[in-house]
Design a protein around this motif. Structure first.
Motif, PDB file in Angstrom:
ATOM      1  N   TRP A  61      -7.112   8.322  -3.181  1.00 36.83           N
ATOM      2  CA  TRP A  61      -6.471   8.013  -4.455  1.00 36.83           C
ATOM      3  C   TRP A  61      -6.923   9.011  -5.519  1.00 36.83           C
ATOM      4  CZ3 TRP A  61      -2.481   5.489  -6.177  1.00 36.83           C
ATOM      5  CH2 TRP A  61      -2.372   5.214  -7.540  1.00 36.83           C
ATOM      6  N   GLY A  62      -5.984   9.704  -6.129  1.00 37.69           N
ATOM      7  CA  GLY A  62      -6.297  10.710  -7.128  1.00 37.69           C
ATOM      8  C   GLY A  62      -5.768  10.417  -8.504  1.00 37.69           C
ATOM      9  N   GLY A  63      -5.383   9.157  -8.743  1.00 38.19           N
ATOM     10  CA  GLY A  63      -4.851   8.791 -10.045  1.00 38.19           C
ATOM     11  C   GLY A  63      -3.357   8.527  -9.999  1.00 38.19           C
ATOM     12  N   PHE A  64      -2.863   7.913 -11.060  1.00 38.88           N
ATOM     13  CA  PHE A  64      -1.450   7.548 -11.134  1.00 38.88           C
ATOM     14  C   PHE A  64      -0.604   8.765 -11.525  1.00 38.88           C
ATOM     15  CE2 PHE A  64       2.311   6.051 -13.363  1.00 38.88           C
ATOM     16  CZ  PHE A  64       2.787   5.085 -12.505  1.00 38.88           C
ATOM     17  N   SER A  65       0.530   8.949 -10.819  1.00 39.40           N
ATOM     18  CA  SER A  65       1.411  10.072 -11.113  1.00 39.40           C
ATOM     19  C   SER A  65       2.812   9.783 -10.579  1.00 39.40           C
ATOM     20  CB  SER A  65       0.876  11.359 -10.486  1.00 39.40           C
ATOM     21  OG  SER A  65       1.788  12.425 -10.680  1.00 39.40           O
ATOM     22  N   LEU A  66       3.826  10.307 -11.268  1.00 38.66           N
ATOM     23  CA  LEU A  66       5.224  10.223 -10.828  1.00 38.66           C
ATOM     24  C   LEU A  66       5.710  11.553 -10.262  1.00 38.66           C
ATOM     25  CD1 LEU A  66       6.773   8.185 -13.790  1.00 38.66           C
ATOM     26  CD2 LEU A  66       6.216   7.336 -11.495  1.00 38.66           C
ATOM     27  N   LEU A  85       0.823  -1.205   0.000  1.00 37.32           N
ATOM     28  CA  LEU A  85       0.000   0.000   0.000  1.00 37.32           C
ATOM     29  C   LEU A  85       0.861   1.262   0.000  1.00 37.32           C
ATOM     30  CD1 LEU A  85      -2.886  -0.961   2.459  1.00 37.32           C
ATOM     31  CD2 LEU A  85      -3.012  -0.718  -0.029  1.00 37.32           C
ATOM     32  N   VAL A  86       1.957   1.227   0.764  1.00 36.78           N
ATOM     33  CA  VAL A  86       2.873   2.373   0.765  1.00 36.78           C
ATOM     34  C   VAL A  86       3.459   2.594  -0.623  1.00 36.78           C
ATOM     35  CG1 VAL A  86       5.108   3.195   1.625  1.00 36.78           C
ATOM     36  CG2 VAL A  86       3.439   2.249   3.215  1.00 36.78           C
ATOM     37  N   ILE A  87       3.874   1.516  -1.275  1.00 36.50           N
ATOM     38  CA  ILE A  87       4.434   1.627  -2.627  1.00 36.50           C
ATOM     39  C   ILE A  87       3.368   2.109  -3.609  1.00 36.50           C
ATOM     40  CG2 ILE A  87       5.465   0.320  -4.524  1.00 36.50           C
ATOM     41  CD1 ILE A  87       6.728  -1.502  -2.420  1.00 36.50           C
ATOM     42  N   LEU A  88       2.142   1.586  -3.480  1.00 29.82           N
ATOM     43  CA  LEU A  88       1.066   1.981  -4.380  1.00 29.82           C
ATOM     44  C   LEU A  88       0.745   3.461  -4.252  1.00 29.82           C
ATOM     45  CD1 LEU A  88      -1.233   1.272  -6.373  1.00 29.82           C
ATOM     46  CD2 LEU A  88      -2.627   0.681  -4.380  1.00 29.82           C
ATOM     47  N   TYR A  89       0.625   3.944  -3.006  1.00 25.82           N
ATOM     48  CA  TYR A  89       0.244   5.339  -2.803  1.00 25.82           C
ATOM     49  C   TYR A  89       1.395   6.306  -3.028  1.00 25.82           C
ATOM     50  CZ  TYR A  89      -4.502   4.496  -1.254  1.00 25.82           C
ATOM     51  OH  TYR A  89      -5.844   4.176  -1.215  1.00 25.82           O
ATOM     52  N   SER A  90       2.594   5.795  -3.269  1.00 25.23           N
ATOM     53  CA  SER A  90       3.676   6.692  -3.671  1.00 25.23           C
ATOM     54  C   SER A  90       3.472   7.197  -5.094  1.00 25.23           C
ATOM     55  CB  SER A  90       5.024   5.974  -3.556  1.00 25.23           C
ATOM     56  OG  SER A  90       5.133   4.922  -4.510  1.00 25.23           O
ATOM     57  N   ASN A 136       0.446   8.143  -6.076  1.00 26.15           N
ATOM     58  CA  ASN A 136      -0.838   8.817  -5.966  1.00 26.15           C
ATOM     59  C   ASN A 136      -0.714  10.278  -6.395  1.00 26.15           C
ATOM     60  OD1 ASN A 136      -3.446   9.491  -5.339  1.00 26.15           O
ATOM     61  ND2 ASN A 136      -3.142   9.465  -3.109  1.00 26.15           N
ATOM     62  N   ALA A 137      -1.584  10.725  -7.263  1.00 24.31           N
ATOM     63  CA  ALA A 137      -1.552  12.116  -7.717  1.00 24.31           C
ATOM     64  C   ALA A 137      -2.097  13.072  -6.666  1.00 24.31           C
ATOM     65  CB  ALA A 137      -2.356  12.260  -9.005  1.00 24.31           C
ATOM     66  N   SER A 138      -2.914  12.570  -5.749  1.00 24.25           N
ATOM     67  CA  SER A 138      -3.499  13.420  -4.721  1.00 24.25           C
ATOM     68  C   SER A 138      -2.481  13.740  -3.639  1.00 24.25           C
ATOM     69  CB  SER A 138      -4.712  12.733  -4.093  1.00 24.25           C
ATOM     70  OG  SER A 138      -5.205  13.481  -2.997  1.00 24.25           O
ATOM     71  N   ARG A 139      -2.614  14.908  -3.029  1.00 22.14           N
ATOM     72  CA  ARG A 139      -1.714  15.291  -1.942  1.00 22.14           C
ATOM     73  C   ARG A 139      -2.063  14.583  -0.639  1.00 22.14           C
ATOM     74  NH1 ARG A 139       2.023  19.065  -1.675  1.00 22.14           N
ATOM     75  NH2 ARG A 139       2.716  19.780   0.372  1.00 22.14           N
ATOM     76  N   ILE A 140      -3.289  14.121  -0.531  1.00 23.66           N
ATOM     77  CA  ILE A 140      -3.735  13.389   0.658  1.00 23.66           C
ATOM     78  C   ILE A 140      -3.466  11.907   0.422  1.00 23.66           C
ATOM     79  CG2 ILE A 140      -5.676  12.877   2.165  1.00 23.66           C
ATOM     80  CD1 ILE A 140      -6.965  15.465   1.227  1.00 23.66           C
ATOM     81  N   SER A 141      -2.683  11.304   1.308  1.00 22.25           N
ATOM     82  CA  SER A 141      -2.245   9.924   1.099  1.00 22.25           C
ATOM     83  C   SER A 141      -3.394   8.939   1.130  1.00 22.25           C
ATOM     84  CB  SER A 141      -1.203   9.542   2.169  1.00 22.25           C
ATOM     85  OG  SER A 141      -0.057  10.353   2.061  1.00 22.25           O
ATOM     86  N   SER A 142      -4.432   9.231   1.899  1.00 25.99           N
ATOM     87  CA  SER A 142      -5.528   8.276   2.055  1.00 25.99           C
ATOM     88  C   SER A 142      -6.556   8.360   0.932  1.00 25.99           C
ATOM     89  CB  SER A 142      -6.225   8.493   3.395  1.00 25.99           C
ATOM     90  OG  SER A 142      -6.717   9.827   3.483  1.00 25.99           O
TER      91      SER A 142
END
Length: 262
Positions: free
Chosen positions: A42-47, A27-32, A34-40
């Motif tokens: 999900w705002g889409g995939f982003s680098l 989950l930590v790797i997945l939400y890294s 995350n395009a959203s600034r809030i970790s909890s």
């Protein structure tokens, strides 16, 4: 029917342990990403958080300190642990058991206790806190990893190689450097890699021995957690997890059993 139940339980137990251990990491790797600034949320995939991470100079300064600390402590631990294991293998006496127990004691003592001991001791001798105190403290808890691996390698090593070298006129030092040390090299390198990874991941002992001018990467992550976890912190944790996993796999590959060669 009983045999099926006995065969099902170990697999179920292993599955539960793996899920509880690795789901949070995934989950930590997945939400890294995350395009959203809030970790909890999900705002889409982003680098973008990895890009922001690589632009943070303070992170790389802490990373540099951690690499210097881990390299120095693992090297010192390799020298001390190897010489200690080789010396105990040659000396057989009734004190070998207690000495071996004391050599592995630092990895059994809770880190917070070990950190407090270092804090009190370095304060009494007047050693300033910083990189020097960190290297000494990390070397102490890294020595057992090298010691145990080298000792296990010595226990399974064929002693006839050293005896043959001595029969041909080689002294103790020549026999050690030409015969024993090359055979011990995989165990030494494997122990150094584990020590390096343990030093890179340490937080508790480092907090007792560091100062405001010497910040390590784990402490940097810990201070960021106090102000809230962002996807940038997740990205940093994901990179550290991948690096530690790589060191562990490399250590297992180098330290795998091989047929002794001269």
């Amino acid at each position: 029917m009983k045999q099926k139940r006995r065969g099902l339980f170990p697999g179920l137990y292993l599955a539960v342990i793996l899920i509880l251990t690795y789901i949070p990491l995934l989950l930590v790797i997945l939400y890294s990403f995350n395009a959203s600034r809030i970790s909890s949320v999900w705002g889409g995939f982003s680098l973008s958080w990895y890009q922001e991470l690589f632009r943070d100079r303070s992170i790389f300064e802490a990373l540099r300190n951690s690499i210097i600390l881990a390299a120095a402590s693992s090297t010192c631990a390799a020298a001390i642990g190897t010489l200690g294991a080789a010396g105990m293998a040659r000396t057989i006496c009734r004190f070998n058991g207690p000495v071996e127990y004391l050599s592995t004691l630092p990895i059994m003592i809770p880190e917070i206790i070990l950190g407090m001991v270092f804090l009190v001791f370095f304060s009494l001798i007047g050693l300033p806190f910083g990189m020097t105190s960190l290297i000494i403290g990390h070397t102490v808890f890294c020595i057992p990893y090298v010691f145990t691996m080298v000792k296990a390698r010595l226990a399974g090593m064929d002693k006839s190689y050293v005896e043959a070298a001595r029969d041909l006129g080689a002294g103790d030092m020549r026999a050690f450097w030409d015969i024993t040390f090359p055979l011990l090299r995989p165990a030494i390198v494997s122990g150094m890699l584990i020590s390096f990874a343990m030093s890179m991941d340490d937080v508790i002992i480092s907090m007792f021995l560091t100062n405001v001018n010497t910040n390590t990467l784990p402490i940097k992550i810990y201070t960021q957690l106090k102000t809230g976890v962002t996807p940038k912190t997740n990205a940093l944790c994901a990179l550290m997890f991948g690096f530690t996993l790589l060191l562990g796999l490399l250590s297992m590959w180098i330290g795998r059993p091989r047929k002794d060669r001269v």
